[in-house]
Motif scaffolding. Sequence first.
Motif, mmCIF file in Angstrom:
data_model
loop_
_atom_site.group_PDB
_atom_site.id
_atom_site.type_symbol
_atom_site.label_atom_id
_atom_site.label_comp_id
_atom_site.label_asym_id
_atom_site.label_seq_id
_atom_site.Cartn_x
_atom_site.Cartn_y
_atom_site.Cartn_z
ATOM 1 N N PHE A 54 103.303 2.631 4.793
ATOM 2 C CA PHE A 54 103.733 4.521 4.619
ATOM 3 C C PHE A 54 102.283 4.930 4.569
ATOM 4 N N ILE A 55 102.663 6.591 5.173
ATOM 5 C CA ILE A 55 101.846 7.880 5.908
ATOM 6 C C ILE A 55 102.363 9.322 4.866
ATOM 7 N N ASP A 56 100.501 9.261 4.648
ATOM 8 C CA ASP A 56 100.947 10.055 3.381
ATOM 9 C C ASP A 56 100.566 11.919 4.032
ATOM 10 N N ARG A 57 101.701 12.002 4.318
ATOM 11 C CA ARG A 57 101.830 13.379 5.021
ATOM 12 C C ARG A 57 103.137 13.873 4.899
ATOM 13 N N ASP A 58 103.186 14.958 5.315
ATOM 14 C CA ASP A 58 104.506 15.955 4.821
ATOM 15 C C ASP A 58 106.249 15.730 5.834
ATOM 16 N N PRO A 59 107.269 15.395 4.874
ATOM 17 C CA PRO A 59 107.784 14.851 6.177
ATOM 18 C C PRO A 59 108.469 15.698 6.687
ATOM 19 N N LYS A 60 108.457 16.970 6.170
ATOM 20 C CA LYS A 60 109.374 18.013 7.068
ATOM 21 C C LYS A 60 108.471 18.449 8.265
ATOM 22 N N LEU A 61 107.430 17.868 8.454
ATOM 23 C CA LEU A 61 105.969 18.251 9.810
ATOM 24 C C LEU A 61 106.755 17.106 10.337
ATOM 25 N N PHE A 62 106.563 16.082 9.011
ATOM 26 C CA PHE A 62 106.878 14.390 10.017
ATOM 27 C C PHE A 62 108.139 14.314 11.118
ATOM 28 N N ARG A 63 108.848 15.327 11.085
ATOM 29 C CA ARG A 63 110.447 14.970 11.870
ATOM 30 C C ARG A 63 109.929 15.517 13.457
ATOM 31 N N SER A 64 109.370 16.954 12.819
ATOM 32 C CA SER A 64 108.870 17.861 14.170
ATOM 33 C C SER A 64 108.107 16.372 15.888
ATOM 34 N N VAL A 65 106.973 15.724 15.437
ATOM 35 C CA VAL A 65 105.888 14.713 15.458
ATOM 36 C C VAL A 65 107.138 13.627 16.282
ATOM 37 N N GLN A 79 107.117 31.259 13.802
ATOM 38 C CA GLN A 79 106.235 31.285 12.396
ATOM 39 C C GLN A 79 104.241 30.622 12.875
ATOM 40 N N HIS A 80 103.720 31.292 12.342
ATOM 41 C CA HIS A 80 102.354 31.554 13.128
ATOM 42 C C HIS A 80 101.723 30.383 12.478
ATOM 43 N N ASP A 81 102.201 30.463 11.007
ATOM 44 C CA ASP A 81 101.081 29.333 9.737
ATOM 45 C C ASP A 81 102.237 27.662 10.346
ATOM 46 N N LYS A 82 103.541 27.793 10.811
ATOM 47 C CA LYS A 82 104.042 26.605 11.101
ATOM 48 C C LYS A 82 103.679 26.138 12.226
ATOM 49 N N SER A 109 100.189 33.259 19.649
ATOM 50 C CA SER A 109 100.686 33.999 18.129
ATOM 51 C C SER A 109 99.740 34.596 17.334
ATOM 52 N N CYS A 110 100.374 35.929 16.731
ATOM 53 C CA CYS A 110 99.160 36.404 15.478
ATOM 54 C C CYS A 110 99.639 36.911 14.804
ATOM 55 N N VAL A 111 98.589 37.277 13.401
ATOM 56 C CA VAL A 111 99.403 37.893 12.616
ATOM 57 C C VAL A 111 99.124 39.349 12.434
ATOM 58 N N LEU A 112 99.912 39.883 12.054
ATOM 59 C CA LEU A 112 99.397 41.213 12.506
ATOM 60 C C LEU A 112 99.768 42.205 10.452
ATOM 61 N N SER A 113 98.843 42.909 9.767
ATOM 62 C CA SER A 113 99.387 43.139 8.753
ATOM 63 C C SER A 113 98.375 44.626 9.059
ATOM 64 N N CYS A 114 99.780 45.770 8.892
ATOM 65 C CA CYS A 114 98.974 47.010 8.864
ATOM 66 C C CYS A 114 98.569 47.448 7.255
ATOM 67 N N VAL A 128 94.187 41.380 11.975
ATOM 68 C CA VAL A 128 94.817 40.166 12.971
ATOM 69 C C VAL A 128 94.555 38.761 13.114
ATOM 70 N N ASP A 129 95.181 38.337 12.822
ATOM 71 C CA ASP A 129 95.030 36.584 12.687
ATOM 72 C C ASP A 129 95.431 35.725 13.535
ATOM 73 N N GLY A 130 94.701 35.325 14.252
ATOM 74 C CA GLY A 130 95.190 34.627 15.551
ATOM 75 C C GLY A 130 94.042 34.141 16.726
ATOM 76 N N PRO A 131 93.876 33.065 17.617
ATOM 77 C CA PRO A 131 92.965 33.058 17.899
ATOM 78 C C PRO A 131 91.662 33.641 18.800
ATOM 79 N N VAL A 132 90.763 33.785 19.058
ATOM 80 C CA VAL A 132 89.515 34.848 18.943
ATOM 81 C C VAL A 132 89.404 34.892 20.086
ATOM 82 N N ASP A 133 89.396 34.895 22.137
ATOM 83 C CA ASP A 133 90.291 35.648 22.118
ATOM 84 C C ASP A 133 91.588 36.318 22.248
ATOM 85 N N VAL A 134 92.368 36.255 21.856
ATOM 86 C CA VAL A 134 93.130 36.756 21.520
ATOM 87 C C VAL A 134 92.803 38.706 20.848
ATOM 88 N N ILE A 135 92.305 38.188 20.052
ATOM 89 C CA ILE A 135 92.023 38.968 19.090
ATOM 90 C C ILE A 135 91.523 39.444 19.104
#
Length: 177
Positions: A54-65, A79-82, A109-114, A128-135
């Motif tokens: 048993f591994i206590d992790r999200d099965p939806k994400l584990f499918r990609s692993v 999607q940035h959050d994924k 990827s960056c998330v931009l809200s105006c 703007v949420d994203g990597p420091v060098d990008v922002i």
Amino acid sequence: YVEESELGTIVALNVGGKLFTSSYDTFTRVKDSLLAGMLCGRFPVSRDFNGNIFIDRDPKLFRSVLNFLRDEHLSPPKQHDKVEALLAEARYFQLPDMERVMQDAWKQSCVLSCYANPGTALVHTLHVDGPVDVIKGIRSAVSEVLGSEHCTYSLDGTLLTLNLDAAHGGVEMPSHA
């Protein structure tokens, strides 16, 4: 720990309540990974009621692993959050190649809200949420286009807040078709 006599060619893992079945070779493909360590007896394991590891992790994400272990390839989600969630899984399962793929995707990827003033449609705040060098690059570009007198900013971790021309109620942002 897993006893060597328990290991067959097919292994079932219970990840977050969902059963994943694959070959021993697939689960242990990355020799220094957490999964290989669990199956080779380097790390203790928990078991479910049926005796599956048993591994206590999200099965939806584990499918990609698991797909990454099978194919040694993974197309990053848009999607940035994924991307961020899969980066965390790659780190948890100690999969450096998957981690690199997700880091590269995250860097792109960056998330931009105006936020605009009602009635005028003039933008007054950008988040703007994203990597420091990008922002930092975005901050420089906006400052260059608008002039530093029309733009103040704050940087908190990976979140850049740009306040645009507060004295004049906002800045008209050019649209790019």
